[in-house]
Design an enzyme around this catalytic site. Structure first.
Site, PDB file in Angstrom:
ATOM      1  N   PHE A 106      43.371  42.858  37.132  1.00 10.80           N
ATOM      2  CA  PHE A 106      43.060  41.688  37.961  1.00 10.80           C
ATOM      3  C   PHE A 106      43.934  41.597  39.195  1.00 10.80           C
ATOM      4  CE2 PHE A 106      46.651  39.878  35.671  1.00 10.80           C
ATOM      5  CZ  PHE A 106      47.166  38.907  36.509  1.00 10.80           C
ATOM      6  N   LYS A 107      45.105  42.178  39.153  1.00  6.26           N
ATOM      7  CA  LYS A 107      46.043  42.025  40.261  1.00  6.26           C
ATOM      8  C   LYS A 107      45.639  42.821  41.492  1.00  6.26           C
ATOM      9  CE  LYS A 107      49.621  40.769  37.029  1.00  6.26           C
ATOM     10  NZ  LYS A 107      50.867  41.088  36.329  1.00  6.26           N
TER      11      LYS A 107
END
Length: 442
Positions: A106-107
């Site tokens: 997700f980062k």
């Protein structure tokens, strides 16, 4: 827009200053001085917009006063070169898959946005003033996925050098390969300690006058406003996909569960809610590092040394973004409890959740997503629709997942390419003087 420090003892900063400093001079975290409410018309047509189109409108609310529309649109479009699809796991529960970016975590969203925004400001800076050391040096502490996302987001970006600090022996082999094999403008520092030690080294670096006179420093952890605010994008995308599928007839019944470590991800969701996103409540799902869960029960915040767990990216004993949550709710415990529920799981319960989900639905969870799925199973009310954030591809934890589920998860080619690379890292003692000396000699 101006940004103030959560500690309230530093001058307000422009967006450029907040991004380039990372941490405020009083060790506080920067917050925007207001949160713009998006109009009802935006939500009426959100299901007709692409991910990039809706995110541009969200980005304009955050950054439009500081970045011209053409540049901001280019930054958003370049950042979101992949989707964040919503997958139905079972009746009433959906997975928001945030692992379709370059490092399968997700980062990627926040890291790619920050890299492009920082490069935009570097070009502006070069027009107006010289920088110490001639480039911006990004310091990032990681418990797993942050390091790979930031390193790959900034790889090859002119005028920026990235130093990734990670705890020796406490990240998966695949995670480690994603930031130790890159070289070029990426330096990996293998710290003899835990994630909290790495984070403390980064924070202390920003407070050291001699070091900051020697080189321009900023952070790419979620303490940086340019890292965590763009994470709001995919909350809007989740809602748009639910709306397209007519999966949530009453928006007031939407519950979002966020596997939480340093709490930047859920903080971005809380900002989205303040902007008008119709979320009934959030659930912060923790592993055995239950500091926030205990806060919700008692009203007392008691940081502790982090515990090493199966869900290692959430191994945080003193989450930085807790300060932002307190600030957002004016230190009102009752108001925080009204918007956020908590859950905490031991490794055994995480394993159990992974098995149960796989056996019942065929859906493969990574250990972090398993915390989110389990929390929804336990806390979701019959009338509610739940979305949990699946924050990393299960192949990033292949050995653990295969052992627990008896599977042989295929490793995507993107991950295989990292694993074929040669490890390049610098061993570092858990000592600020040693860290400072290393940076002073760069």
């Amino acid at each position: 827009m101006m940004y103030y420090s959560t500690n309230g003892r530093a001058p307000q900063a422009t967006l450029r200053e907040a991004v380039e400093r990372g941490l405020a001079p009083d060790r506080g975290l920067y917050m925007p001085d207001h949160i713009q409410q998006l109009p009802a018309s935006f939500f009426d047509r959100i299901d007709q917009l692409t991910f990039q189109e809706m995110s541009f409108e969200v980005a304009r609310a955050f950054f439009g006063g500081d970045v011209d529309d053409a540049s901001l649109k280019r930054i958003v479009t370049d950042t979101l070169a992949f989707e964040t699809p919503l997958r139905r796991v079972e009746e009433g529960i959906y997975s928001l898959e945030l692992f379709h970016g370059p490092t399968l975590a997700f980062k990627d969203v926040g890291a790619r946005f920050m890299a492009r925004l920082l490069q935009y400001f570097i070009h502006k800076d070069c027009e107006g003033r010289p920088m110490a050391g001639g480039e911006v040096n990004v310091l990032v502490a990681t418990s797993g996925d942050t390091g790979s996302a930031v390193a790959n987001g900034f790889l090859g970006v002119d005028g920026i050098h990235v130093y990734v600090l990670y705890p020796k022996g406490k990240v998966s082999r695949i995670q480690e390969s994603q930031f130790t094999t890159l070289g070029r403008n990426i330096t990996a520092l293998e710290v003899d300690g835990v994630f909290d030690d790495c984070q403390a080294l980064v924070k202390n670096a920003f407070m050291d006058g001699e070091l900051n006179a020697h080189m321009t420093l900023t952070s790419a952890n979620s303490i940086n406003v340019a890292r965590f605010l763009p994470q709001a994008f995919y909350y809007f995308n989740a809602y748009a996909q639910l709306k397209r599928a007519a999966a949530v007839a009453d928006p007031s019944n939407l519950v979002v569960c966020v596997p939480s470590g340093n709490f930047g991800n859920i903080t971005a969701g809380l900002f989205a809610k303040r902007m008008g996103l119709p979320v009934k409540r959030f659930v912060a799902a923790n592993n055995a590092n239950d500091i926030f869960y205990n806060y919700l029960q008692t009203g007392q915040y008691c940081p502790q040394p982090s515990k090493q767990t199966l869900a290692n990216a959430m191994d945080v004993g003193d989450p930085s973004n807790f300060a932002r949550i307190l600030d957002l709710y004016a230190n009102q415990w009752a108001d925080i409890k009204a918007d956020i529920s908590g859950a905490t799981y031991t490794d055994d319960r995480i394993r159990e959740a992974m098995r149960q989900c796989y056996e019942a639905t065929g859906y493969v969870l990574d250990p972090h997503g398993a915390c989110g799925w389990r929390a929804l199973k336990e806390l979701l009310q019959p009338s509610e629709v739940g979305v949990f954030l699946e924050t990393a591809h299960p192949a990033k934890f292949k050995e653990k997942v295969d052992d627990i589920l008896g599977t042989d998860i295929a490793i995507p080619e993107r991950l295989q390419a990292f694993m074929r690379g040669k490890k390049q890292s610098v061993e570092m003692a858990n000592d600020f003087d040693a860290f400072k000396s290393f940076l002073m000699n760069q």
